[in-house]
Design a protein around this motif. Structure first.
Motif, PDB file in Angstrom:
ATOM      1  N   GLU A  52       0.814  -1.215   0.000  1.00 29.29           N
ATOM      2  CA  GLU A  52       0.000   0.000   0.000  1.00 29.29           C
ATOM      3  C   GLU A  52       0.849   1.266   0.000  1.00 29.29           C
ATOM      4  N   HIS A  53       2.153   1.103   0.274  1.00 31.80           N
ATOM      5  CA  HIS A  53       3.061   2.245   0.313  1.00 31.80           C
ATOM      6  C   HIS A  53       3.866   2.409  -0.971  1.00 31.80           C
ATOM      7  N   SER A  54       3.669   1.551  -1.932  1.00 26.49           N
ATOM      8  CA  SER A  54       4.496   1.586  -3.143  1.00 26.49           C
ATOM      9  C   SER A  54       4.445   2.926  -3.844  1.00 26.49           C
ATOM     10  N   HIS A  55       3.292   3.572  -3.843  1.00 25.40           N
ATOM     11  CA  HIS A  55       3.170   4.851  -4.545  1.00 25.40           C
ATOM     12  C   HIS A  55       3.979   5.952  -3.860  1.00 25.40           C
ATOM     13  N   THR A  58       8.063   4.938  -4.613  1.00 24.02           N
ATOM     14  CA  THR A  58       8.601   4.855  -5.976  1.00 24.02           C
ATOM     15  C   THR A  58       8.121   6.003  -6.849  1.00 24.02           C
ATOM     16  N   SER A  59       8.866   6.244  -7.908  1.00 26.67           N
ATOM     17  CA  SER A  59       8.495   7.243  -8.906  1.00 26.67           C
ATOM     18  C   SER A  59       9.108   6.834 -10.233  1.00 26.67           C
ATOM     19  N   ARG A  64      12.138   6.417  -4.895  1.00 30.19           N
ATOM     20  CA  ARG A  64      12.063   7.875  -4.941  1.00 30.19           C
ATOM     21  C   ARG A  64      13.356   8.555  -4.482  1.00 30.19           C
TER      22      ARG A  64
END
Length: 484
Positions: A52-55, A58-59, A64
């Motif tokens: 649920e924290h992938s967004h 990452t970018s 990130r």
């Protein structure tokens, strides 16, 4: 590509030369001194890979921390990613992969600094940043010199031979925090070199399994742990520190970042955003660690039934004030952002606040630990030797009777107290207190550097304005508030 935790663990089975207690470790993922911490790092990769924290983490398909920030919003997004990983280890894993990732992004923001009259490392540093980001690698560093007291500077890493394809290096470096768990290691120097000391003015990055690289581990707190219940922190978050020894190691030219240039070897840390990026990650982790410690303190006071006593509420308030201070430094460094290379290299956290955070953290951590020790009292000393006492059919009921408190069963209370002791009084805890004191270097270094951070002139201007505002007879020489 964002690696899964499984792929990260598989990458560690590469024949790397790690030594502990006179034994060469065959596999850090299965050895009792390293396996739990390796799994904790693997969990970080899983959080980025698919959670649920992938967004947040990452970018554009990379972590990130590898992204060169262009705006204040980018700095905030980077900090939010740091925070997710810091909370996964409660702040006790200091050199997680995002640490050196942010440094690599700092190098890539100013590649021109790596072009010198002795060596052009600009293309190499961009390739280094790209390789780490695209392959989602964990890079550690060893950038301090061993202190032998003998004056034999040939103990320090230096090039002993040049070949068509690269250089051969020999010597040692420290402190390789997390290096036994990494994919690559940066070998260089962050310490001042004499202007003519070109022999030691070099920096390069190599895979951990490079022939001739040795990593000599300090004692493993994970190996000494009785289990997760008895040592919940040291059994899972002992990132290790190791001495790196280079025994005639071949370094291809494309792996060299600086070579025989004192100015560039220093500038890569201090004139690029690399070091300020380090502080940004570290200050976010430090804030998280203080949050955790304050939470432990609150739970202790409730378990002891002292949480409503005025002196205790004041002590907890002091701890929460420390947490707010740590948070404020992070937010202030972001808000005081500066352009990199006239804007060509994006933005970086503010220098003055970032440098000041190093002072605050080194002084605040021991105070926080002492505050919680006072709240814990003797309760963290008289504890069962291990979880086995609670599980024993005869002894378990005895322990359950005499170590409970009103509203807190013995198992829950012992569990909390063992967590507190692992954070406050164990050998693992002592390492962390020393670690935080010197996380950003020695005080005589960062206190001196604060003088260069830009705040002194305004302080002097304000004091001078007051002096210039009146004369011998006390009459004002300018209108109130006219400081220009």
């Amino acid at each position: 590509m964002i690696r899964s935790g499984r792929k990260y663990l598989d990458s560690l089975d590469d024949g790397r030369e790690v030594w502990l207690d006179g034994e060469r470790v065959k596999d850090v993922t299965s050895h009792p001194a390293f396996r739990n911490t390796a799994s904790s790092i693997a969990r970080l990769y899983d959080l980025a890979h698919d959670s649920e924290h992938s967004h947040l983490l990452t970018s554009d398909g990379v972590h990130r921390a590898y992204v060169v920030p262009r705006t204040h919003a980018d700095l905030v997004a980077r900090r939010e990613a740091y925070k997710v990983w810091a909370e996964s280890s409660f702040g006790f894993l200091g050199r997680t992969p995002d640490y050196m990732a942010s440094g690599a992004a700092g190098f890539a923001a100013m590649p021109r600094l790596f072009t010198t009259d002795t060596f052009d490392g600009s293309d190499n540093v961009l390739a280094y940043h790209r390789r780490l980001a695209e392959e989602d690698l964990y890079c550690a560093f060893t950038i301090s010199d061993p202190r032998s007291g003998t004056g034999e500077d040939d103990l320090v890493v230096r090039a002993v031979e040049e070949r068509d394809g690269g250089i051969v290096v020999r010597g040692a470096k420290m402190i390789g925090t997390g290096a036994v768990f990494a994919d690559e290691v940066v070998v260089g120097t962050i310490e001042p070199l004499a202007p003519d000391d070109v022999d030691h003015a070099l920096c390069f990055s190599l895979p951990i399994d490079t022939p001739g690289l040795k990593f000599v581990s300090r004692v493993s707190y994970e190996a000494q742990a009785r289990g997760v219940f008895d040592n919940p922190l040291s059994s899972r978050f002992d990132e290790n520190d190791s001495l790196l020894v280079c025994e005639d190691v071949f370094v291809p030219w494309e792996r060299v970042l600086t070579y025989r240039n004192v100015a560039a070897t220093a500038a890569m840390w201090w004139e690029t955003p690399a070091y300020l990026n380090f502080v940004h990650q570290a200050s976010t982790r430090f804030w998280t660690k203080l949050e955790f410690l304050a939470g432990v303190a609150i739970l202790l006071t409730r378990s002891n039934g002292t949480h409503e006593l005025p002196a205790v509420t004041q002590s907890v308030g002091r701890l929460l004030g420390m947490v707010a201070q740590a948070k404020a430094f992070v937010l202030a460094a972001e808000a005081s952002w500066e352009h990199v290379d006239g804007g060509c290299g994006g933005v970086m956290p503010g220098t003055e606040i970032s440098f000041a955070q190093r002072i605050m953290a080194g002084e605040l951590y021991p105070r926080a630990v002492q505050e919680i020790r006072q709240l814990a009292g003797s309760s963290v000393i008289q504890l069962p030797a291990s979880a086995e006492d609670l599980l024993h059919p005869e002894l378990g009921p005895v322990v359950g009777t005499y170590l409970r408190t009103p509203g807190t069963p013995a198992k829950d209370r012992i569990k909390l107290l063992k967590l507190a002791w692992d954070a406050l009084g164990s050998e693992f805890a002592a390492r962390h207190e020393q670690y935080e004191r010197f996380y950003h270097g020695a005080p005589h270094v960062y206190l001196t550097m604060q003088n260069w951070a830009g705040g002194a002139q305004n302080c002097e201007r304000l004091a001078t304005a007051c002096l210039d505002g009146y004369d011998l007879d006390g009459a004002p020489t300018r209108s109130p508030g006219a400081l220009q």
